[in-house]
Design a protein around this motif. Structure first.
Motif, PDB file in Angstrom:
ATOM      1  N   GLY A  40       0.736  -1.070  -0.019  1.00  0.00           N
ATOM      2  CA  GLY A  40       0.052   0.045  -0.084  1.00  0.00           C
ATOM      3  C   GLY A  40       0.804   1.112   0.097  1.00  0.00           C
ATOM      4  O   GLY A  40       0.202   2.319  -0.124  1.00  0.00           O
ATOM      5  N   LYS A  41       2.264   1.111  -0.027  1.00  0.00           N
ATOM      6  CA  LYS A  41       3.108   2.227   0.095  1.00  0.00           C
ATOM      7  C   LYS A  41       4.132   2.234  -1.185  1.00  0.00           C
ATOM      8  O   LYS A  41       4.308   2.773  -1.989  1.00  0.00           O
ATOM      9  N   ASP A  42       4.829   0.948  -0.956  1.00  0.00           N
ATOM     10  CA  ASP A  42       6.059   0.519  -1.629  1.00  0.00           C
ATOM     11  C   ASP A  42       5.423  -0.171  -2.983  1.00  0.00           C
ATOM     12  O   ASP A  42       6.100  -0.169  -4.161  1.00  0.00           O
ATOM     13  N   ILE A  43       4.397  -1.026  -2.708  1.00  0.00           N
ATOM     14  CA  ILE A  43       3.711  -1.685  -3.732  1.00  0.00           C
ATOM     15  C   ILE A  43       2.350  -1.974  -3.445  1.00  0.00           C
ATOM     16  O   ILE A  43       1.993  -2.185  -2.157  1.00  0.00           O
ATOM     17  N   SER A  44       1.429  -2.014  -4.365  1.00  0.00           N
ATOM     18  CA  SER A  44       0.208  -2.334  -4.327  1.00  0.00           C
ATOM     19  C   SER A  44      -0.233  -3.807  -4.609  1.00  0.00           C
ATOM     20  O   SER A  44       0.484  -4.332  -5.237  1.00  0.00           O
ATOM     21  N   VAL A  45      -1.090  -4.486  -3.783  1.00  0.00           N
ATOM     22  CA  VAL A  45      -1.357  -5.913  -3.693  1.00  0.00           C
ATOM     23  C   VAL A  45      -2.909  -5.847  -4.004  1.00  0.00           C
ATOM     24  O   VAL A  45      -3.765  -5.183  -3.226  1.00  0.00           O
ATOM     25  N   ALA A  46      -3.281  -6.723  -4.877  1.00  0.00           N
ATOM     26  CA  ALA A  46      -4.742  -7.015  -4.787  1.00  0.00           C
ATOM     27  C   ALA A  46      -5.119  -8.440  -4.986  1.00  0.00           C
ATOM     28  O   ALA A  46      -4.102  -9.277  -5.403  1.00  0.00           O
ATOM     29  N   GLY A  47      -6.353  -8.968  -4.480  1.00  0.00           N
ATOM     30  CA  GLY A  47      -6.414 -10.386  -4.376  1.00  0.00           C
ATOM     31  C   GLY A  47      -7.734 -10.730  -4.763  1.00  0.00           C
ATOM     32  O   GLY A  47      -8.349 -10.091  -5.726  1.00  0.00           O
TER      33      GLY A  47
ATOM     34  N   ILE B 143     -10.095 -14.264   6.187  1.00  0.00           N
ATOM     35  CA  ILE B 143      -9.100 -13.458   6.423  1.00  0.00           C
ATOM     36  C   ILE B 143      -8.387 -12.309   5.692  1.00  0.00           C
ATOM     37  O   ILE B 143      -7.473 -11.559   6.325  1.00  0.00           O
ATOM     38  N   SER B 144      -8.977 -11.975   4.399  1.00  0.00           N
ATOM     39  CA  SER B 144      -8.479 -10.873   3.845  1.00  0.00           C
ATOM     40  C   SER B 144      -8.542  -9.435   4.373  1.00  0.00           C
ATOM     41  O   SER B 144      -7.922  -8.404   4.441  1.00  0.00           O
ATOM     42  N   ALA B 145      -9.704  -9.491   5.356  1.00  0.00           N
ATOM     43  CA  ALA B 145      -9.981  -8.204   6.157  1.00  0.00           C
ATOM     44  C   ALA B 145      -8.823  -7.894   7.447  1.00  0.00           C
ATOM     45  O   ALA B 145      -9.024  -6.942   7.975  1.00  0.00           O
ATOM     46  N   PHE B 146      -8.024  -9.185   7.536  1.00  0.00           N
ATOM     47  CA  PHE B 146      -7.234  -8.853   8.851  1.00  0.00           C
ATOM     48  C   PHE B 146      -5.722  -8.942   8.199  1.00  0.00           C
ATOM     49  O   PHE B 146      -4.787  -8.633   9.092  1.00  0.00           O
TER      50      PHE B 146
ATOM     51  N   ARG C 299      -2.714  -6.766   7.048  1.00  0.00           N
ATOM     52  CA  ARG C 299      -2.277  -5.381   7.318  1.00  0.00           C
ATOM     53  C   ARG C 299      -1.411  -4.881   6.292  1.00  0.00           C
ATOM     54  O   ARG C 299      -0.160  -5.446   5.940  1.00  0.00           O
ATOM     55  N   PRO C 300      -1.471  -3.812   5.678  1.00  0.00           N
ATOM     56  CA  PRO C 300      -2.928  -3.220   5.348  1.00  0.00           C
ATOM     57  C   PRO C 300      -4.131  -4.410   5.016  1.00  0.00           C
ATOM     58  O   PRO C 300      -3.839  -5.345   4.302  1.00  0.00           O
ATOM     59  N   GLN C 301      -5.447  -3.862   5.081  1.00  0.00           N
ATOM     60  CA  GLN C 301      -6.450  -4.703   4.751  1.00  0.00           C
ATOM     61  C   GLN C 301      -6.427  -5.040   3.225  1.00  0.00           C
ATOM     62  O   GLN C 301      -6.287  -4.091   2.369  1.00  0.00           O
ATOM     63  N   LEU C 302      -6.622  -6.094   2.581  1.00  0.00           N
ATOM     64  CA  LEU C 302      -6.418  -6.157   1.288  1.00  0.00           C
ATOM     65  C   LEU C 302      -7.784  -6.177   0.412  1.00  0.00           C
ATOM     66  O   LEU C 302      -8.973  -6.187   0.771  1.00  0.00           O
ATOM     67  N   THR C 303      -7.429  -5.344  -0.843  1.00  0.00           N
ATOM     68  CA  THR C 303      -8.066  -5.183  -1.720  1.00  0.00           C
ATOM     69  C   THR C 303      -8.407  -6.480  -2.515  1.00  0.00           C
ATOM     70  O   THR C 303      -7.512  -7.051  -2.938  1.00  0.00           O
ATOM     71  N   THR C 304      -9.760  -6.861  -2.692  1.00  0.00           N
ATOM     72  CA  THR C 304      -9.927  -8.098  -3.313  1.00  0.00           C
ATOM     73  C   THR C 304     -11.482  -8.283  -3.943  1.00  0.00           C
ATOM     74  O   THR C 304     -11.891  -7.207  -4.232  1.00  0.00           O
ATOM     75  N   THR C 305     -11.549  -9.359  -4.499  1.00  0.00           N
ATOM     76  CA  THR C 305     -12.662  -9.590  -5.358  1.00  0.00           C
ATOM     77  C   THR C 305     -13.746 -10.676  -4.636  1.00  0.00           C
ATOM     78  O   THR C 305     -13.409 -11.713  -4.139  1.00  0.00           O
ATOM     79  N   GLU C 306     -14.886 -10.322  -4.205  1.00  0.00           N
ATOM     80  CA  GLU C 306     -15.736 -11.296  -3.370  1.00  0.00           C
ATOM     81  C   GLU C 306     -16.546 -12.140  -4.487  1.00  0.00           C
ATOM     82  O   GLU C 306     -17.158 -11.518  -5.113  1.00  0.00           O
ATOM     83  N   LEU C 307     -16.379 -13.390  -3.857  1.00  0.00           N
ATOM     84  CA  LEU C 307     -17.204 -14.468  -4.937  1.00  0.00           C
ATOM     85  C   LEU C 307     -18.599 -14.244  -4.595  1.00  0.00           C
ATOM     86  O   LEU C 307     -19.238 -14.355  -3.414  1.00  0.00           O
ATOM     87  N   PRO C 308     -19.326 -14.489  -5.755  1.00  0.00           N
ATOM     88  CA  PRO C 308     -20.910 -14.261  -5.658  1.00  0.00           C
ATOM     89  C   PRO C 308     -21.798 -15.640  -4.969  1.00  0.00           C
ATOM     90  O   PRO C 308     -22.345 -16.211  -5.670  1.00  0.00           O
TER      91      PRO C 308
ATOM     92  N   CYS D  84     -18.509 -11.288  -9.772  1.00  0.00           N
ATOM     93  CA  CYS D  84     -17.892 -10.809  -8.666  1.00  0.00           C
ATOM     94  C   CYS D  84     -17.888  -9.405  -8.052  1.00  0.00           C
ATOM     95  O   CYS D  84     -18.405  -8.758  -9.159  1.00  0.00           O
ATOM     96  N   LYS D  85     -17.720  -9.020  -7.061  1.00  0.00           N
ATOM     97  CA  LYS D  85     -17.791  -7.638  -6.748  1.00  0.00           C
ATOM     98  C   LYS D  85     -16.282  -7.080  -6.018  1.00  0.00           C
ATOM     99  O   LYS D  85     -15.916  -7.839  -4.888  1.00  0.00           O
ATOM    100  N   MET D  86     -15.944  -6.089  -6.566  1.00  0.00           N
ATOM    101  CA  MET D  86     -14.785  -5.648  -5.967  1.00  0.00           C
ATOM    102  C   MET D  86     -15.077  -5.004  -4.393  1.00  0.00           C
ATOM    103  O   MET D  86     -15.854  -4.539  -4.185  1.00  0.00           O
ATOM    104  N   VAL D  87     -13.925  -5.547  -3.482  1.00  0.00           N
ATOM    105  CA  VAL D  87     -14.025  -4.966  -2.175  1.00  0.00           C
ATOM    106  C   VAL D  87     -12.814  -4.092  -2.187  1.00  0.00           C
ATOM    107  O   VAL D  87     -11.497  -4.543  -1.985  1.00  0.00           O
ATOM    108  N   ILE D  88     -12.858  -2.744  -1.985  1.00  0.00           N
ATOM    109  CA  ILE D  88     -11.750  -1.916  -2.019  1.00  0.00           C
ATOM    110  C   ILE D  88     -11.408  -1.596  -0.598  1.00  0.00           C
ATOM    111  O   ILE D  88     -12.135  -1.136   0.228  1.00  0.00           O
ATOM    112  N   ARG D  89     -10.182  -1.822  -0.168  1.00  0.00           N
ATOM    113  CA  ARG D  89      -9.516  -1.729   0.942  1.00  0.00           C
ATOM    114  C   ARG D  89      -8.243  -0.626   0.918  1.00  0.00           C
ATOM    115  O   ARG D  89      -8.297   0.282   0.167  1.00  0.00           O
TER     116      ARG D  89
END
Length: 351
Positions: A275-282, A288-291, A293-302, A338-343
């Motif tokens: 979130g500072k030196d590099i960005s990560v998406a899942g 676990i993705s909400a835990f 640090r920093p919380q993970l931007t990811t894609t929610e399965l429907p 799916c739906k993006m979950v922006i963190r």
């Protein structure tokens, strides 16, 4: 246990009249109807579902065959199928093949082992006089267990069928990955790594297509050196980051949250701040993705939507199709976005 005939005798009406009241087809006075319903309530009468099914060749029962209910995708799918079926008066019986519990991920191409578990369950399903089957896969692939001549209506859930008689409900892997990679590009990222599962896996192939399409539509060249194929484990996420990050990435897309945990491990170990030196998406939005640090931007399965859509397809086949064969020569596939979950794991950079 009181019978329908005894209810009729108590109310001084015919058994047919009682049956019609129970099934909402009463052609009788409101007084008689209320009298019957009152006696039913007082006696605790319960219709014999199996006996009704034998008479009308319907049991109002659906069988779910799940490859493994311990798979993180399965519980929500099963719950939503059950909810939809119950709303339409259908009972649900769940059969758990326990494939991952038995053989982890080693069974994928072990057809003899697979059928040694599946075939007895199918025989049980056919002998138990259920009305239809929903098969829930643990991962997307083409499943050939149900051919055009299978005795019951079937819907394939979270996987694909070869038969035009067996519709499928799956997630839209390609479009969902496309939206996530487009989001990274909109935030200024140009060198984006891709950490996938096995190369032959449908989820991997479709999500890679989405990644490539997002790059192409934004005028960015696809670089195969920025793609790593793993095995969905946390360890393979670590290995993927170890290979890709030194190539000057500003962002990395891990197509499962479990693998993304390994990406986080590598970055922390090497003093690189997410979130500072590099960005990560899942991808997956596992709990676990909400835990992270920093919380993970990811894609929610429907998952609930997939379950409901599967139930709707099967109920439609049972209640409306009247046994008609599919008119198309191609299998029907319903894809659900799916739906993006922006963190906090993706930052905007200047281009």
């Amino acid at each position: 246990m009181v019978t329908l005939k005894e209810i009729a005798e108590i109310c001084n009406v015919s058994a047919t009249t009682v049956s019609n009241v129970i099934n909402g087809k009463a052609k009788t006075s409101e007084e008689t109807k209320n009298k019957i319903l009152k006696v039913i309530k007082e006696t605790g009468y319960k219709p014999n579902v199996m006996a009704q099914g034998l008479r009308i060749k319907r049991t109002k029962t659906i069988a779910i065959i799940a490859e493994d209910i311990a798979q993180f995708t399965s519980p929500a799918i099963i719950e939503s199928i059950m909810e939809k079926c119950e709303q339409h008066g259908y009972r649900v019986v769940v059969h758990n093949l326990r494939l991952y519990d038995r053989w982890a991920d080693k069974w994928y191409k072990q057809y003899e082992d697979y059928h040694s578990v599946l075939d007895p369950v199918i025989r049980d399903v056919l002998s138990s006089q259920v009305d239809g089957v929903i098969y829930i896969a643990g991962h997307a692939r083409v499943i050939k267990a149900f051919n055009d001549n299978f005795e019951l209506p079937v819907v394939m859930c979270y996987a694909y069928s070869e038969s035009p008689d067996v519709p499928s409900v799956v997630i839209d892997d390609e479009q969902s990955a496309y939206e996530m990679v487009t989001y990274l590009i909109e935030n200024g990222h140009r060198r984006i790594g891709f950490v996938g599962g096995r190369s032959e896996n449908i989820h991997t192939a479709q999500r890679l297509l989405g990644y490539q399409r997002a790059m192409y539509e934004n005028g960015l060249l696809f670089d195969p050196k920025l793609v790593y194929y793993g095995d969905w484990s946390r360890e393979s996420g670590y290995d993927g980051a170890k290979k890709l990050v030194p190539q000057g990435l500003t962002a990395i897309f891990g197509i499962s949250d479990k693998m993304t945990g390994g990406i986080y491990d590598y970055l922390e170990e090497n003093g690189i701040t997410v979130g500072k030196d590099i960005s990560v998406a899942g991808f997956d939005n596992e709990t676990i993705s909400a835990f992270f640090r920093p919380q993970l931007t990811t894609t929610e399965l429907p998952l609930q939507e997939i379950g409901r859509a599967s139930a709707v397809l099967l109920l439609d086949k049972l209640e409306n199709a009247k046994g008609e064969k599919a008119s198309s020569s191609e299998p029907y596939v319903e894809k659900i976005m799916c739906k993006m979950v922006i963190r906090q794991s993706v930052r905007k950079i200047k281009t």
